[in-house]
Design a protein around this motif. Structure first.
Motif, PDB file in Angstrom:
ATOM      1  N   GLY A  19      10.979  34.174  19.918  1.00 49.61           N
ATOM      2  CA  GLY A  19       9.526  34.220  20.170  1.00 49.61           C
ATOM      3  C   GLY A  19       8.820  33.089  19.803  1.00 49.61           C
ATOM      4  N   ALA A  20       9.567  33.520  18.408  1.00 47.68           N
ATOM      5  CA  ALA A  20       8.702  32.057  17.191  1.00 47.68           C
ATOM      6  C   ALA A  20       8.679  30.330  17.847  1.00 47.68           C
ATOM      7  N   ILE A  21       9.862  30.385  18.457  1.00 49.87           N
ATOM      8  CA  ILE A  21      10.865  29.688  18.973  1.00 49.87           C
ATOM      9  C   ILE A  21       9.610  28.935  20.454  1.00 49.87           C
ATOM     10  N   ARG A  22       9.908  30.051  21.060  1.00 53.11           N
ATOM     11  CA  ARG A  22       9.147  29.951  22.572  1.00 53.11           C
ATOM     12  C   ARG A  22       7.557  29.448  22.026  1.00 53.11           C
ATOM     13  N   ARG A  23       7.203  30.613  21.689  1.00 49.12           N
ATOM     14  CA  ARG A  23       5.456  30.303  21.420  1.00 49.12           C
ATOM     15  C   ARG A  23       5.276  28.848  21.176  1.00 49.12           C
ATOM     16  N   ASP A  31       9.413  20.881  27.673  1.00 50.64           N
ATOM     17  CA  ASP A  31       9.241  22.088  28.696  1.00 50.64           C
ATOM     18  C   ASP A  31      11.130  21.902  28.422  1.00 50.64           C
ATOM     19  N   ASN A  32      11.760  21.737  26.684  1.00 51.18           N
ATOM     20  CA  ASN A  32      13.049  21.578  26.877  1.00 51.18           C
ATOM     21  C   ASN A  32      13.791  22.757  27.387  1.00 51.18           C
ATOM     22  N   PRO A  33      15.015  23.123  28.096  1.00 48.19           N
ATOM     23  CA  PRO A  33      15.295  24.503  28.066  1.00 48.19           C
ATOM     24  C   PRO A  33      15.843  24.337  26.827  1.00 48.19           C
ATOM     25  N   LEU A  34      16.258  24.463  25.884  1.00 50.47           N
ATOM     26  CA  LEU A  34      17.067  24.173  25.241  1.00 50.47           C
ATOM     27  C   LEU A  34      16.231  25.307  23.518  1.00 50.47           C
ATOM     28  N   TYR A  35      15.012  25.486  24.117  1.00 56.79           N
ATOM     29  CA  TYR A  35      13.593  26.324  23.220  1.00 56.79           C
ATOM     30  C   TYR A  35      13.116  26.932  24.170  1.00 56.79           C
ATOM     31  N   ARG A  36      13.512  27.143  25.227  1.00 56.25           N
ATOM     32  CA  ARG A  36      12.890  28.666  26.174  1.00 56.25           C
ATOM     33  C   ARG A  36      14.498  28.793  26.829  1.00 56.25           C
ATOM     34  N   ASP A  37      15.426  29.175  26.879  1.00 55.03           N
ATOM     35  CA  ASP A  37      15.824  29.736  27.743  1.00 55.03           C
ATOM     36  C   ASP A  37      17.494  30.059  27.023  1.00 55.03           C
ATOM     37  N   GLU A  38      18.251  31.038  26.572  1.00 56.24           N
ATOM     38  CA  GLU A  38      18.964  31.355  25.708  1.00 56.24           C
ATOM     39  C   GLU A  38      20.063  30.685  26.188  1.00 56.24           C
ATOM     40  N   ASN A  39      20.370  31.491  27.628  1.00 56.97           N
ATOM     41  CA  ASN A  39      22.067  30.664  28.621  1.00 56.97           C
ATOM     42  C   ASN A  39      22.329  29.333  28.335  1.00 56.97           C
ATOM     43  N   PHE A  40      20.923  28.543  28.649  1.00 53.25           N
ATOM     44  CA  PHE A  40      21.342  27.147  28.604  1.00 53.25           C
ATOM     45  C   PHE A  40      21.701  26.958  27.080  1.00 53.25           C
ATOM     46  N   ALA A  41      21.300  27.018  25.789  1.00 53.11           N
ATOM     47  CA  ALA A  41      21.062  26.527  25.260  1.00 53.11           C
ATOM     48  C   ALA A  41      22.440  27.125  24.763  1.00 53.11           C
ATOM     49  N   ARG A  42      23.079  28.526  25.266  1.00 46.61           N
ATOM     50  CA  ARG A  42      24.449  29.191  24.449  1.00 46.61           C
ATOM     51  C   ARG A  42      25.563  27.770  25.410  1.00 46.61           C
ATOM     52  N   TYR A  46      24.938  25.931  21.303  1.00 47.50           N
ATOM     53  CA  TYR A  46      24.559  26.330  20.413  1.00 47.50           C
ATOM     54  C   TYR A  46      24.735  28.514  20.151  1.00 47.50           C
ATOM     55  N   ARG A  47      24.397  28.155  19.363  1.00 51.66           N
ATOM     56  CA  ARG A  47      24.178  30.753  19.406  1.00 51.66           C
ATOM     57  C   ARG A  47      23.358  30.511  20.120  1.00 51.66           C
ATOM     58  N   SER A  48      22.085  30.286  19.480  1.00 54.43           N
ATOM     59  CA  SER A  48      20.541  30.731  20.919  1.00 54.43           C
ATOM     60  C   SER A  48      19.891  29.630  20.351  1.00 54.43           C
ATOM     61  N   LEU A  49      18.458  29.450  21.202  1.00 57.02           N
ATOM     62  CA  LEU A  49      17.387  29.207  21.273  1.00 57.02           C
ATOM     63  C   LEU A  49      17.469  28.329  20.340  1.00 57.02           C
ATOM     64  N   VAL A  50      17.387  27.211  20.206  1.00 53.66           N
ATOM     65  CA  VAL A  50      17.020  25.126  19.550  1.00 53.66           C
ATOM     66  C   VAL A  50      15.781  25.603  18.786  1.00 53.66           C
ATOM     67  N   ALA A  51      15.043  24.779  17.196  1.00 53.60           N
ATOM     68  CA  ALA A  51      14.333  25.230  17.378  1.00 53.60           C
ATOM     69  C   ALA A  51      13.592  22.790  17.131  1.00 53.60           C
ATOM     70  N   PRO A  52      12.351  23.445  17.675  1.00 53.69           N
ATOM     71  CA  PRO A  52      11.790  21.413  18.277  1.00 53.69           C
ATOM     72  C   PRO A  52      12.050  21.312  16.422  1.00 53.69           C
ATOM     73  N   PRO A  53      12.028  19.515  16.917  1.00 52.52           N
ATOM     74  CA  PRO A  53      12.153  18.910  14.869  1.00 52.52           C
ATOM     75  C   PRO A  53      10.807  19.110  14.438  1.00 52.52           C
ATOM     76  N   THR A  54       9.587  19.692  14.833  1.00 55.21           N
ATOM     77  CA  THR A  54       8.647  19.894  13.866  1.00 55.21           C
ATOM     78  C   THR A  54       8.673  20.986  13.099  1.00 55.21           C
ATOM     79  N   PHE A  55       9.167  22.026  14.344  1.00 59.34           N
ATOM     80  CA  PHE A  55       9.299  23.853  13.822  1.00 59.34           C
ATOM     81  C   PHE A  55       9.547  23.860  11.940  1.00 59.34           C
ATOM     82  N   PRO A  56      10.239  23.457  12.036  1.00 60.84           N
ATOM     83  CA  PRO A  56      10.381  23.723  10.020  1.00 60.84           C
ATOM     84  C   PRO A  56       8.671  23.760   9.342  1.00 60.84           C
ATOM     85  N   ARG A  57       8.679  22.595   9.785  1.00 61.36           N
ATOM     86  CA  ARG A  57       6.893  22.333   9.274  1.00 61.36           C
ATOM     87  C   ARG A  57       6.216  24.284   9.169  1.00 61.36           C
TER      88      ARG A  57
END
Lengths: 149, 151
Positions: A19-23, A31-42, A46-57
């Motif tokens: 949810g935090a990644i989607r928000r 709108d990169n589907p890697l951040y929203r669509d878990e099936n696409f990421a899988r 990937y194990r699940s949704l991917v975090a955008p590059p600046t998310f770790p901040r």
């Protein structure tokens, strides 16, 4: 402040949530589907949704014991992120910050104190996932707020 | 394995974002946990001498991050990304992100590419400027970092 150079926070466990990644992705308008669509990421491995590059901040890196970061007159000067592997939902990362440098400059906007932090997000076994280096400028003479961070 | 070969001097595909809105700044405050009122409370930002709310520097950096991940594609990985915050961004501003390849080295099936990057407002003011390094031509397990053993 100089006395705190070299001091670190105690590691804080951060759970990376879908949810935090989607928000976050919605807020930055990516709108990169890697951040929203878990099936696409899988499907991409990937194990699940991917975090955008600046998310770790957004991780909680903890507080340095006995020291409070001033809240007024702060300007975000620089940010640099080093990636060891992608951050994905479900990760539990142990995050801590170290104050690595404090130095003063006086410029056109008055006295400026530069605070340089090194932040690490690692797995439970200590493997580093992401590192961030942040430079924060504190203006003790600034009346209120006044920053672009 | 990976068709795209970058060369020095080549431009990364530009990204033009929709105008920044006040709602977006509220959204970003919530999503990032940065609740500094200079980004959301007009009266506070005015009292601070800013003339009105300004965007989070990290929001503009995120726009540049989007340009990078769009350019890198799914068989690549970002290795390093850094910026200096140089100019203020306000609601209504249209941010354009762009980059230019400055260094390329060939490794295994792909490349390690370094690019200079920046985000500018509609009047050409530089909001952030920096650089990024990424790897291309990775296998699926390497690209996702989920192949078991990591090197």
């Amino acid at each position: 402040m100089k006395g705190f150079v070299g001091q670190s926070s105690r590691p804080v466990a951060n759970e990376v949530e879908k949810g935090a990644i989607r928000r976050f992705a919605a807020a930055i308008g990516d709108d990169n589907p890697l951040y929203r669509d878990e099936n696409f990421a899988r499907q991409l491995g990937y194990r699940s949704l991917v975090a955008p590059p600046t998310f770790p901040r957004t991780f909680d890196f903890g507080a340095i014991p006995g020291w409070t970061l001033p809240t007024d007159g702060l300007i975000h000067g620089e940010e640099r992120i080093f990636y060891h592997r992608p951050v994905v939902a479900g990760d539990v990362l142990y995050c801590r910050r170290t104050l690595v440098d404090v130095f003063e400059k006086s410029g056109s906007i008055g006295q400026m104190i530069f605070l340089v932090f090194h932040q690490v997000a690692a797995e439970a076994d200590g493997d580093v996932v992401v590192e961030l280096r942040s430079s924060i400028i504190h203006r003790p003479t600034a009346d209120v707020g006044g920053g672009m961070a | 394995m990976n068709g795209k070969r970058w060369r020095v001097g080549e431009a990364l595909p530009e990204l033009v974002k929709p105008p920044v809105t006040q709602i977006q700044l509220v959204q970003y405050s919530g999503a990032s946990g940065d609740f500094n009122p200079i980004h959301t409370v007009e009266a506070f930002a005015k009292a601070a001498g800013l003339g009105g709310v300004i965007a989070h520097g990290m929001l503009t950096m995120a726009f540049v991050g989007q340009m990078l991940t769009d350019a890198i594609g799914e068989r690549g990985q970002l290795l390093e990304f850094g910026v200096r915050f140089r100019g203020m961004v306000r609601p209504g501003d249209v941010i354009t992100c762009r980059g230019t390849v400055t260094e390329v080295s060939d490794v295994d099936a792909g490349q390690v590419v370094t690019a200079s990057v920046e985000a500018v407002t509609q009047d050409g003011t530089v909001a952030v400027r920096g650089d990024a390094t990424f790897r291309t031509g990775l296998g699926r397990a390497e690209a996702t970092g989920q192949g078991g053993e990591r090197g």
